[in-house]
Design a protein around this motif. Structure first.
Motif, mmCIF file in Angstrom:
data_model
loop_
_atom_site.group_PDB
_atom_site.id
_atom_site.type_symbol
_atom_site.label_atom_id
_atom_site.label_comp_id
_atom_site.label_asym_id
_atom_site.label_seq_id
_atom_site.Cartn_x
_atom_site.Cartn_y
_atom_site.Cartn_z
ATOM 1 N N ALA A 237 -1.053 72.143 0.372
ATOM 2 C CA ALA A 237 -0.550 73.509 0.186
ATOM 3 C C ALA A 237 0.071 74.006 1.480
ATOM 4 C CB ALA A 237 -1.678 74.444 -0.253
ATOM 5 N N ILE A 238 1.021 74.936 1.340
ATOM 6 C CA ILE A 238 1.649 75.595 2.488
ATOM 7 C C ILE A 238 1.031 76.987 2.610
ATOM 8 C CG2 ILE A 238 3.813 76.324 3.547
ATOM 9 C CD1 ILE A 238 3.673 73.322 3.063
ATOM 10 N N LYS A 239 0.464 77.292 3.771
ATOM 11 C CA LYS A 239 -0.171 78.599 3.987
ATOM 12 C C LYS A 239 0.532 79.332 5.129
ATOM 13 C CE LYS A 239 -3.646 78.352 1.028
ATOM 14 N NZ LYS A 239 -4.998 77.936 1.440
ATOM 15 N N VAL A 240 0.913 80.581 4.876
ATOM 16 C CA VAL A 240 1.480 81.437 5.918
ATOM 17 C C VAL A 240 0.340 82.224 6.552
ATOM 18 C CG1 VAL A 240 2.997 83.379 6.413
ATOM 19 C CG2 VAL A 240 3.719 81.609 4.791
ATOM 20 N N ALA A 241 0.173 82.062 7.856
ATOM 21 C CA ALA A 241 -0.898 82.760 8.577
ATOM 22 C C ALA A 241 -0.338 84.042 9.171
ATOM 23 C CB ALA A 241 -1.472 81.865 9.664
ATOM 24 N N THR A 319 9.447 83.036 9.314
ATOM 25 C CA THR A 319 8.253 82.412 8.745
ATOM 26 C C THR A 319 8.368 82.225 7.234
ATOM 27 O OG1 THR A 319 6.923 83.417 10.492
ATOM 28 C CG2 THR A 319 5.745 82.607 8.550
ATOM 29 N N TYR A 320 8.868 83.234 6.539
ATOM 30 C CA TYR A 320 8.958 83.156 5.083
ATOM 31 C C TYR A 320 9.899 82.028 4.651
ATOM 32 C CZ TYR A 320 10.210 84.289 0.281
ATOM 33 O OH TYR A 320 10.454 84.208 -1.059
ATOM 34 N N THR A 321 11.083 81.953 5.299
ATOM 35 C CA THR A 321 12.063 80.926 4.932
ATOM 36 C C THR A 321 11.526 79.531 5.215
ATOM 37 O OG1 THR A 321 13.881 82.448 5.390
ATOM 38 C CG2 THR A 321 14.412 80.099 5.318
ATOM 39 N N VAL A 322 10.860 79.369 6.373
ATOM 40 C CA VAL A 322 10.292 78.063 6.716
ATOM 41 C C VAL A 322 9.250 77.646 5.680
ATOM 42 C CG1 VAL A 322 8.856 76.832 8.389
ATOM 43 C CG2 VAL A 322 10.757 78.255 9.180
ATOM 44 N N ALA A 323 8.379 78.578 5.302
ATOM 45 C CA ALA A 323 7.340 78.268 4.316
ATOM 46 C C ALA A 323 7.951 77.916 2.962
ATOM 47 C CB ALA A 323 6.388 79.455 4.178
ATOM 48 N N GLN A 324 8.992 78.646 2.584
ATOM 49 C CA GLN A 324 9.655 78.374 1.308
ATOM 50 C C GLN A 324 10.290 76.985 1.306
ATOM 51 O OE1 GLN A 324 13.209 80.697 0.355
ATOM 52 N NE2 GLN A 324 12.415 80.992 -1.720
ATOM 53 N N ARG A 325 10.979 76.650 2.387
ATOM 54 C CA ARG A 325 11.619 75.331 2.478
ATOM 55 C C ARG A 325 10.580 74.216 2.468
ATOM 56 N NH1 ARG A 325 14.927 75.125 7.694
ATOM 57 N NH2 ARG A 325 15.366 73.013 6.918
ATOM 58 N N ALA A 326 9.499 74.415 3.187
ATOM 59 C CA ALA A 326 8.448 73.395 3.227
ATOM 60 C C ALA A 326 7.819 73.200 1.850
ATOM 61 C CB ALA A 326 7.381 73.790 4.249
ATOM 62 N N GLY A 327 7.684 74.294 1.104
ATOM 63 C CA GLY A 327 7.071 74.212 -0.218
ATOM 64 C C GLY A 327 7.925 73.496 -1.246
ATOM 65 N N GLU A 328 9.221 73.372 -0.973
ATOM 66 C CA GLU A 328 10.126 72.706 -1.917
ATOM 67 C C GLU A 328 10.174 71.193 -1.729
ATOM 68 O OE1 GLU A 328 13.763 74.680 -1.086
ATOM 69 O OE2 GLU A 328 13.283 76.470 -2.289
ATOM 70 N N ILE A 329 9.555 70.706 -0.661
ATOM 71 C CA ILE A 329 9.618 69.266 -0.360
ATOM 72 C C ILE A 329 8.604 68.519 -1.214
ATOM 73 C CG2 ILE A 329 9.304 67.522 1.444
ATOM 74 C CD1 ILE A 329 10.100 69.810 3.444
ATOM 75 N N LYS A 330 9.066 67.459 -1.867
ATOM 76 C CA LYS A 330 8.192 66.646 -2.711
ATOM 77 C C LYS A 330 7.905 65.321 -2.021
ATOM 78 C CE LYS A 330 9.364 68.538 -7.250
ATOM 79 N NZ LYS A 330 10.060 69.715 -6.738
ATOM 80 N N GLY A 331 6.714 64.826 -2.256
ATOM 81 C CA GLY A 331 6.314 63.570 -1.650
ATOM 82 C C GLY A 331 6.958 62.370 -2.328
ATOM 83 N N THR A 332 7.163 61.327 -1.561
ATOM 84 C CA THR A 332 7.723 60.084 -2.094
ATOM 85 C C THR A 332 6.889 58.909 -1.597
ATOM 86 O OG1 THR A 332 9.229 59.890 -0.203
ATOM 87 C CG2 THR A 332 10.081 60.980 -2.177
#
Length: 711
Positions: A237-241, A319-332
């Motif tokens: 999970a991506i958490k914004v602190a 912070t919001y944009t970074v968290a959003q971009r990170a949350g869109e990444i899928k594992g391979t």
């Protein structure tokens, strides 16, 4: 056994790579040189995770550029230009080149998630059809109930049927584990008797989660502190602190990725404290937004910590944009992530009957031959032993364009006939180079005198004079034919400008028929969507008798075999079997009898109607005992009127590609073009002529080779 398999999908996020990995593991245990190919790869085509994974894990010696077809960018551009045929032709070319280097080639279709609106969603299946490979299809079972999965299987089944693409198996992947047993039982029960196998794979919890490494690579983050290697831990999970540390740590969970501004040292301290404490979970890593580096004192403190297990990276952006971009990444699945690879293979092998799948692959015979694959096979065979072909109509634009293609693809060596200055100027105006193409003017060539004498000697028994031969040699058809006759060329292709009679008369007079051939005839290769049929005679003999029909059937079967088409010959008529009577039917029946007597091993039957010859269901009604009915590949028409009209009707109505007419029975190959021919028709006919020339030389060598002596 087929020598290739294709893995396709119609839905995004179906987990196709897990199936690819499992099948590759199975193949690599049994087959020596297994190759891997992707027809379309993401982006600009310079990198592809799936190719890298398979190449490294299975030590495939092929280069990356050999395993990659075309880039997504190029594919999108070609389709936007309306040049879908060009896209498929390039994919077929690259597929054919890599297949020759392997004992078996596994192909993985494009990622649907990376396809733009310029692509049809079924492009992967259409590529499989063009390649002619049996296909494994992957259905996405994630977040779907049994009815929805059934519906998606039905959609896939209809599309494969529409494109006549052989479907070997369907894998339903990512099914909710709690639903797996019910879904498998219900779907298997409703699909009994289907020609494809079904396999079911559960969703693997957390399998699609990205690793810390994947996130920092995708975002282009810069290392600040902590470990740089071994970042294979999955991020759940991506958490914004943004809270105070006291509140923040209560929301912290195992394997979180923490995103916080770089000027929040309190969050960094709280996170390090959580890692050190047995009472709080341990996060996977931290991203500091705003590209803000903590103070020098904080840097000094972090540098002094032994075994700091928290990777900390800097990244620009709020912070919001970074968290959003990170949350869109899928594992391979990545080459060095052995844990995920082992888990994927474990699930595949525990839920799939791998022995049954392996046996089905072994027993599957590839039956599809698309027009593009047939064209590619022609080029490959012609290129393997390049022949010299003369094109008498060198001033025609279509001939010049075809010559440029043949030259660029190194299919044959060429000579064009005509006035050299005119040809060079015409080529230049069309933007063609014609490098390494010989141009001869029959009116001024040093070969004229020798050819005049050869023509006179060949035809003097018919009463021709040297003066007649002198005039005839200026005709490009006679000059080109004499180049073939005197071994200055291996074959000739003409007819784009001249009539059939003008093209073939010199060949009949000078090159003549082989000793064992009683009549020259012709065939067309009819390239349907998924197979190539042979039609004869559609161009030469108006009303053949029984003897001539038998001869046409035998020569057409030989031509089919020459081009790797199994000759199964249907002698066509307006009735099937013994149902009809009359002179026309008896003529065909007698031709079948004669052909069987001359070629006992030839599969031939007739009289038979076209529908019974090509459609197995009709054949079972009309001629159930016939080994030809419903399976025919070579169709012999009773007369020129029927044959010529039928090939044109099929060409125009069914969208078939008609290549021909191809003459058969001459001592050396001369082939005629239609005056309405396209550039592609010329190119294909030249390649066919070259293959015929190869066969003539091989036969001559066999006849001249000394017989073996037993001592």
């Amino acid at each position: 056994m087929a020598d290739s398999l294709y893995i396709a999908n119609l839905e995004k996020d179906c987990g196709k790579l897990v199936v690819t990995l499992g099948v590759m593991e199975l193949l690599s245990r049994r087959i020596g040189r297994v190759g891997f190919f992707r027809p379309i790869i993401p982006g600009d085509g310079k990198e592809d995770n799936d190719i890298n994974l398979i190449k490294q894990r299975y030590n495939i010696s092929l280069r990356f550029d050999e395993m990659a077809g075309v880039s997504h960018e190029l594919a999108r551009a070609l389709i936007a230009e309306g040049n879908e045929l060009g896209l498929f032709r390039e994919i077929v070319r690259k597929y054919g080149e890599v297949r020759r280097k392997c004992d078996f080639l596994l192909c993985e279709g494009p990622n649907i998630i990376s396809m733009s609106e310029a692509f049809d969603y079924d492009i992967s299946i259409r590529i499989a059809r063009e390649l002619g490979t049996p296909t494994l299809h992957v259905v996405n079972g994630r977040n779907r109930d049994v009815a929805e999965i059934q519906e998606n299987i039905g959609v896939a089944e209809k599309i494969y049927e529409q494109y006549q693409c052989p479907l070997l198996a369907i894998f339903v992947n990512r099914i909710d584990p709690a639903l797996l047993a019910e879904a498998e039982a219900e779907i298997r029960a409703s699909h009994q008797g289907k020609p494809y196998r079904l396999d079911f794979l559960p969703e693997m919890k957390g399998f699609s989660m990205p690793t810390m490494e994947e996130i920092i690579e995708a975002l282009g983050a810069r290392h600040f502190s902590g470990p740089k290697a071994g970042l294979q831990r999955d991020v759940h999970a991506i958490k914004v602190a943004a809270m105070s540390p006291a509140n923040y740590i209560d929301f912290l969970e195992e394997d979180d990725m923490i995103v916080t501004p770089g000027d929040r040292p309190d969050i960094i301290f709280a996170t390090l404290g959580a890692i050190a404490s047995r009472n709080y979970p341990s996060p996977a890593g931290m991203l500091l937004s705003g590209n803000l580096e903590p103070s020098s004192s904080m840097v000094r403190l972090l540098d002094g910590l032994d075994d700091l297990s928290l990777p900390i990276y800097l990244i620009p952006g709020d912070t919001y944009t970074v968290a959003q971009r990170a949350g869109e990444i899928k594992g391979t699945l990545r080459p060095h992530n052995e844990q995920k690879i082992a888990r994927a293979l474990g699930v595949f092998e525990s839920h799939v009957d791998t022995l049954g799948l392996e046996q089905q692959v072994i027993e599957t015979v590839a039956t599809i031959m698309s027009p593009l694959m047939f064209e590619y096979s022609l080029f490959q065979r012609a290129r393997a032993d390049r022949q010299h072909i003369v094109l008498p109509e060198g001033e025609d634009e279509r001939i010049l364009r075809a010559a440029e293609i043949l030259r660029a693809r190194e299919v044959v060596d060429l000579t064009l006939l005509g006035e050299e200055k005119t040809i060079r100027n015409r080529a230049a105006s069309l933007g063609l180079k014609l490098q390494d193409v010989t141009i001869i003017d029959p009116k001024s060539s040093p070969l004229r005198e020798a050819f005049i004498e050869s023509l006179y000697e060949a035809r003097k028994y018919k009463g021709i004079t040297r003066d007649w031969a002198h005039d005839a040699i200026s005709d490009v058809s006679y000059f080109g034919t004499l180049m073939v006759h005197t071994d200055r060329a291996d074959g000739m292709v003409s007819g784009a400008v001249h009539t059939t009679q003008h093209t073939v008369r010199p060949a009949f007079q000078i090159i003549r028929t082989r000793p064992e051939v009683s009549v020259v005839s012709s065939v067309f290769f009819m390239c349907m969507e998924t197979r190539v049929l042979v039609y004869g005679d559609c161009a030469v003999n108006p009303n053949p008798n029984s003897e001539e029909l038998a001869e046409i059937a035998i020569r057409s079967a030989e031509t089919a075999a020459m081009f790797n088409i199994e000759p199964i010959v249907a002698m066509l008529s307006y009735s099937s079997g013994s149902s009809g009577q009359g002179e026309d039917v008896e003529r065909v029946r007698e031709a079948v009898h004669l052909a069987r007597a001359r070629r006992p091993g030839l599969k031939i039957d007739g009289p038979i109607q076209y529908d019974a010859a090509i459609d197995l269901s009709v054949a079972q009604e009309k001629m159930p005992e016939s080994e030809v009915a419903g399976r025919a590949t070579v169709f012999i028409f009773p007369d020129l009127n029927t044959g010529n009209n039928t090939y044109k009707a099929v060409q125009r109505s069914a969208g078939a590609v008609a290549i021909g007419p191809i003459l058969q029975g001459l001592n050396k190959p001369v082939n005629d073009l239609s005056r309405g021919c396209l550039v592609s028709d010329i190119v294909n006919t030249v390649a066919i002529t070259a293959i015929q020339a190869q066969a003539v030389k091989k036969q001559a060598w066999l006849q001249s080779a000394p017989a073996a002596t037993t001592i």
